[in-house]
Design a protein around this motif. Structure first.
Motif, mmCIF file in Angstrom:
data_model
loop_
_atom_site.group_PDB
_atom_site.id
_atom_site.type_symbol
_atom_site.label_atom_id
_atom_site.label_comp_id
_atom_site.label_asym_id
_atom_site.label_seq_id
_atom_site.Cartn_x
_atom_site.Cartn_y
_atom_site.Cartn_z
ATOM 1 N N LEU A 1 -6.609 2.237 -3.050
ATOM 2 C CA LEU A 1 -5.591 1.636 -2.180
ATOM 3 C C LEU A 1 -6.142 0.504 -1.317
ATOM 4 O O LEU A 1 -5.448 -0.473 -1.050
ATOM 5 C CB LEU A 1 -4.951 2.707 -1.287
ATOM 6 N N ASP A 2 -7.395 0.640 -0.902
ATOM 7 C CA ASP A 2 -8.006 -0.445 -0.123
ATOM 8 C C ASP A 2 -8.054 -1.735 -0.933
ATOM 9 O O ASP A 2 -7.861 -2.828 -0.405
ATOM 10 C CB ASP A 2 -9.437 -0.074 0.295
ATOM 11 N N GLU A 3 -8.335 -1.589 -2.233
ATOM 12 C CA GLU A 3 -8.384 -2.768 -3.109
ATOM 13 C C GLU A 3 -7.000 -3.383 -3.275
ATOM 14 O O GLU A 3 -6.847 -4.605 -3.288
ATOM 15 C CB GLU A 3 -8.939 -2.382 -4.485
ATOM 16 N N ALA B 1 0.836 -1.208 0.000
ATOM 17 C CA ALA B 1 0.000 0.000 0.000
ATOM 18 C C ALA B 1 0.870 1.257 0.000
ATOM 19 O O ALA B 1 0.562 2.240 -0.687
ATOM 20 C CB ALA B 1 -0.934 -0.007 1.203
ATOM 21 N N ALA B 2 1.970 1.218 0.748
ATOM 22 C CA ALA B 2 2.854 2.396 0.808
ATOM 23 C C ALA B 2 3.484 2.661 -0.557
ATOM 24 O O ALA B 2 3.543 3.811 -1.021
ATOM 25 C CB ALA B 2 3.932 2.173 1.868
ATOM 26 N N VAL B 3 3.949 1.604 -1.219
ATOM 27 C CA VAL B 3 4.594 1.784 -2.528
ATOM 28 C C VAL B 3 3.544 2.190 -3.577
ATOM 29 O O VAL B 3 3.810 3.043 -4.436
ATOM 30 C CB VAL B 3 5.345 0.494 -2.952
ATOM 31 N N ALA B 4 2.349 1.620 -3.481
ATOM 32 C CA ALA B 4 1.284 1.980 -4.429
ATOM 33 C C ALA B 4 0.912 3.457 -4.283
ATOM 34 O O ALA B 4 0.725 4.162 -5.280
ATOM 35 C CB ALA B 4 0.050 1.109 -4.187
ATOM 36 N N ARG B 5 0.822 3.910 -3.055
ATOM 37 C CA ARG B 5 0.493 5.323 -2.822
ATOM 38 C C ARG B 5 1.558 6.215 -3.443
ATOM 39 O O ARG B 5 1.268 7.175 -4.129
ATOM 40 C CB ARG B 5 0.378 5.595 -1.322
ATOM 41 N N ARG B 6 2.802 5.856 -3.221
ATOM 42 C CA ARG B 6 3.908 6.648 -3.748
ATOM 43 C C ARG B 6 3.919 6.625 -5.285
ATOM 44 O O ARG B 6 4.285 7.589 -5.933
ATOM 45 C CB ARG B 6 5.231 6.089 -3.213
ATOM 46 N N ALA B 7 3.472 5.495 -5.858
ATOM 47 C CA ALA B 7 3.472 5.356 -7.315
ATOM 48 C C ALA B 7 2.347 6.157 -7.971
ATOM 49 O O ALA B 7 2.298 6.284 -9.187
ATOM 50 C CB ALA B 7 3.346 3.887 -7.694
#
Lengths: 113, 143
Positions: B36-38, B23-29
């Motif tokens: 993000l929940d998905e 989730a952290a890397v996805a947010r940054r991407a």
């Protein structure tokens, strides 16, 4: 974050309040709690999920297992949940048709089949 | 090379770590906050399934998670070490005993396929591989 569990009784219903994350690591604790309640003769359960931050398919499996156990005693298992992100998981798996889902504990306690 | 790679022992307690990192890397991407929940759920399901497969087959080798960021998409790959040929129907759950566990691995895949539009369930040299991707938002234009 782990899983928090507490139980109380309202009439013939047992309310199980769940908080935190229900996943592959914590779901066994919820399973133990539900099995213990049924073994002790609590067959009408209301699982209050308002404090749940995360639920995965392992948690769904535990709830289905709980439902199976109470039904063996002609009991019921109702859920309380208003969180869209949790409700979505029940919808995509079709489990909204299996579990009665209520918006409040009071509503779930008052409900009859 | 993936943007971030994670290898973890096949234990249920590490699945939460995998979710948090993904989730952290996805947010940054630049993956949309609403998605993000998905991402968190799908990664958790894929990792839980891999952990269950390793435990079911007595493997102590790590589960592999690769988080790959490119210009238009954020891709996640979860790899296990169980070859397709030896997979059994009742080896998808690390949750323990009881009939309700038997289908959890399949339920996990059902959840992933319900959540993720771009999903591939394939295999690599090590074993099974679940690949998922989400679009990333374009870079905001500086004023």
């Amino acid at each position: 974050m782990g899983l928090s569990l507490s139980t109380r009784t309202v009439g013939d219903r047992t309310i199980v309040s769940v908080g935190g994350e229900i996943d592959v690591y914590t779901a066994p604790k919820l399973r133990e709690q539900l099995v213990e309640l049924v073994n002790d003769g609590s067959y009408h359960l209301v699982v209050d999920m308002e404090g749940v931050d995360f639920l995965d398919s392992t948690g769904l499996g535990v709830l289905v297992g709980g439902l199976k156990r109470v039904r063996a005693h002609e009991g019921s298992l109702r859920l309380v949940c208003n969180q869209e992100r949790i409700l979505k998981i029940f919808r995509i798996t079709g489990l909204t048709k299996v579990f009665p889902i209520h918006t409040s504990v009071d509503e779930a306690v008052a409900a009859t089949d | 090379m993936a943007t971030v790679e994670l290898r973890f022992s096949p234990l249920p307690e590490h699945v939460r770590t995998a979710r948090l990192v993904a989730a952290a890397v996805a947010r940054r991407a630049g993956v949309d906050e609403a998605v993000l929940d998905e991402v968190r759920l799908a990664v958790g399901e894929a990792c839980s399934r891999a952990v269950g497969l390793h435990i079911g087959h007595g493997l102590e080798t790590p589960v592999r998670l690769a988080l790959i960021e490119d210009e238009k998409a954020f891709r996640i790959e979860v790899g296990d070490d169980v070859p397709q040929a030896v997979r059994g129907p009742a080896h998808g759950s690390p949750g323990g005993e009881g009939a309700e566990n038997d289908d959890e691995g399949d339920m996990g895949l059902a959840v992933i396929s319900g959540l993720v539009d771009d999903l591939e369930v394939t295999a690599d040299a090590h074993g099974g591989l679940i690949a998922m991707s989400w679009p990333t938002a374009p870079e905001p234009i500086e004023p």
